[in-house]
Design a protein around this motif. Sequence first.
Motif, PDB file in Angstrom:
ATOM      1  N   VAL A 270      29.901 -55.811  22.753  1.00 26.28           N
ATOM      2  CA  VAL A 270      30.310 -57.215  22.666  1.00 26.28           C
ATOM      3  C   VAL A 270      29.099 -58.096  22.956  1.00 26.28           C
ATOM      4  N   ILE A 271      28.917 -59.141  22.144  1.00 27.05           N
ATOM      5  CA  ILE A 271      27.857 -60.121  22.380  1.00 27.05           C
ATOM      6  C   ILE A 271      28.390 -61.186  23.329  1.00 27.05           C
ATOM      7  N   ARG A 272      27.720 -61.358  24.455  1.00 27.57           N
ATOM      8  CA  ARG A 272      28.204 -62.261  25.497  1.00 27.57           C
ATOM      9  C   ARG A 272      27.123 -63.272  25.895  1.00 27.57           C
ATOM     10  N   ASP A 273      27.592 -64.381  26.427  1.00 29.20           N
ATOM     11  CA  ASP A 273      26.690 -65.341  27.047  1.00 29.20           C
ATOM     12  C   ASP A 273      26.218 -64.766  28.372  1.00 29.20           C
ATOM     13  N   LYS A 274      24.903 -64.811  28.610  1.00 26.76           N
ATOM     14  CA  LYS A 274      24.364 -64.219  29.830  1.00 26.76           C
ATOM     15  C   LYS A 274      24.911 -64.873  31.081  1.00 26.76           C
ATOM     16  N   ALA A 275      25.005 -66.184  31.102  1.00 31.98           N
ATOM     17  CA  ALA A 275      25.395 -66.905  32.324  1.00 31.98           C
ATOM     18  C   ALA A 275      26.870 -66.727  32.637  1.00 31.98           C
ATOM     19  N   SER A 276      27.745 -66.916  31.654  1.00 30.44           N
ATOM     20  CA  SER A 276      29.181 -66.893  31.915  1.00 30.44           C
ATOM     21  C   SER A 276      29.838 -65.545  31.642  1.00 30.44           C
ATOM     22  N   GLY A 277      29.218 -64.721  30.822  1.00 27.51           N
ATOM     23  CA  GLY A 277      29.821 -63.445  30.463  1.00 27.51           C
ATOM     24  C   GLY A 277      30.864 -63.536  29.374  1.00 27.51           C
ATOM     25  N   ARG A 278      31.138 -64.738  28.847  1.00 33.18           N
ATOM     26  CA  ARG A 278      32.172 -64.874  27.812  1.00 33.18           C
ATOM     27  C   ARG A 278      31.619 -64.406  26.455  1.00 33.18           C
ATOM     28  N   PRO A 279      32.470 -63.837  25.609  1.00 33.91           N
ATOM     29  CA  PRO A 279      32.030 -63.364  24.292  1.00 33.91           C
ATOM     30  C   PRO A 279      31.588 -64.528  23.410  1.00 33.91           C
ATOM     31  N   LEU A 280      30.518 -64.326  22.661  1.00 35.25           N
ATOM     32  CA  LEU A 280      30.031 -65.312  21.714  1.00 35.25           C
ATOM     33  C   LEU A 280      30.480 -65.006  20.286  1.00 35.25           C
ATOM     34  N   GLU A 281      30.932 -63.809  20.052  1.00 32.49           N
ATOM     35  CA  GLU A 281      31.434 -63.382  18.751  1.00 32.49           C
ATOM     36  C   GLU A 281      32.803 -62.745  18.967  1.00 32.49           C
ATOM     37  N   ALA A 282      33.695 -62.960  18.043  1.00 31.25           N
ATOM     38  CA  ALA A 282      35.028 -62.374  18.159  1.00 31.25           C
ATOM     39  C   ALA A 282      34.957 -60.862  17.929  1.00 31.25           C
ATOM     40  N   GLY A 283      35.674 -60.115  18.783  1.00 29.43           N
ATOM     41  CA  GLY A 283      35.755 -58.670  18.618  1.00 29.43           C
ATOM     42  C   GLY A 283      34.471 -57.960  18.995  1.00 29.43           C
ATOM     43  N   THR A 284      34.384 -56.688  18.572  1.00 27.97           N
ATOM     44  CA  THR A 284      33.214 -55.868  18.892  1.00 27.97           C
ATOM     45  C   THR A 284      32.224 -55.888  17.727  1.00 27.97           C
ATOM     46  N   LYS A 285      30.996 -55.621  18.059  1.00 34.50           N
ATOM     47  CA  LYS A 285      29.923 -55.573  17.074  1.00 34.50           C
ATOM     48  C   LYS A 285      29.371 -54.147  17.018  1.00 34.50           C
TER      49      LYS A 285
END
Length: 483
Positions: A63-78
């Motif tokens: 999963v691609i995530r924002d480093k600071a918040s940990g929230r996903p930046l792209e839907a689903g898995t990559k």
Amino acid sequence: MPLRRALRRRLGASLLALATLPGPILLAPTGAGAAVPTYGVDERAQAVASPALVFLEVTYKGVIRDKASGRPLEAGTKVVSRRCSGFVVNPDGQVLTTGVCVQPSHDVVRLMTFYSVGRARVDKGQLTEGQLNGFVDGLMKTADFTGEQPGTQPEATLRGQLNVATAGQTGKPAIGGTVVAAQKPDDGNLALVKLDQGGLPAVEINRDAGLGRGSTAVILGFDTKDVDGDHGTYTVQAKLVDVITLEKVDYLKVSEDVGPYSHGGMAVDNNGRVVAMLDADPGVPERPNRKLVGTDVLADFLGKNNVRNELGDADRAYRRGLDAYFAGRYSTAIREFDATPSNLLANVYRRNASDRYAVEGDAVENSADWLGYGLSAAGGALLILLITLGWRYLSWRRRPGAAPAPFAGDPYAPVSGGGPFPMSGPPAPWPTSGGGTPMTSGPPSPYEGTGWGPHSGPPAGTDHPAPHEQRHPDTEPDRPGHF
């Protein structure tokens, strides 16, 4: 019939047999010998080594995530993949390849993932080609590629394929594998992979290769000509190249490469034994796979990991089959290839041997049989001659009142004169017709090719891969999931 007349007839028949037998012995191989094919040594080298070449693919899922918040930046898995070559060093499934391919750093995995995302946006018109590098640089500063949970590593799966490979293959003929040991690029960049299958074709490492400036070698590695590498077909590519630079004792450089996925492939000698591993050339921006890692380095790495480089019974049978095939002994080749049913290339050569045998027969073997038959018959005739002469001598000694035989005092002198027998020199050597190296009209010409076939001879040259296909996995990728 009087005894002496009968003996004379026997003697005449024996001499006639001895005099006439060499004719067919010498003439029989002449016509058959023309059927022995002529091959370049590079084709045999490729035939020996290529069954042990492995297409390796490592797939990362996360999963691609924002480093600071940990929230996903792209839907689903990559899902992204990394591909290269390797070669089997023993039948248990131990494979040598490059460390940067099968166990890259996390930053390398992130980089190829973000380029994959950026190219997808370029395809959709959301980014331009000129904006791609800036987009990736921004993600490298602010984003991460993790597993299903923040702070975990992406899931990695390694598979290998032999002969002809398909990208993204998860079932058979793909073989699962694990990384046993891997070095960082600065520490040697070698890796050992264990595939989950035994009985695989292996290749020998020649520690006495003596490769240096001015040498030639055949390089082999996997590559694809499909535009979409994520769904492409990958095949063994081969090329005869020159060694042009001696950088260090154990590191050499060659004149050309066979594509961006060939790192971890091999350079082999005329006998199909490994003389080096292919790796990226750091002195060129595109990093083509022209650098050679020497055999001492490879052998030391295997030794540290308690792995022996050895062939199996099937490997030895395959090589005996190739020896027979290239010498024109097709029936022997067929028997040896039958002992290697899991070797796809052995099956190809077996079919070729069957076709040639049906048309041409066994040129060398037949001539060898004629020679054996002829020598056996000649030996029998000579034995009859000796017995006949012995019987004549005994019969003559028994005749009443026979005068004593004349005597010559000079050694080796005939009874009619005082001089020795004239000597004309040793007899001419007996001609042979098989068992040696097939005659050729000269050494094979170097060629450039991307494929080859055991029946059609060396391949025709092809265009050099386009510049975007020459980038190495450590540089900017040229297609989704590739660097």
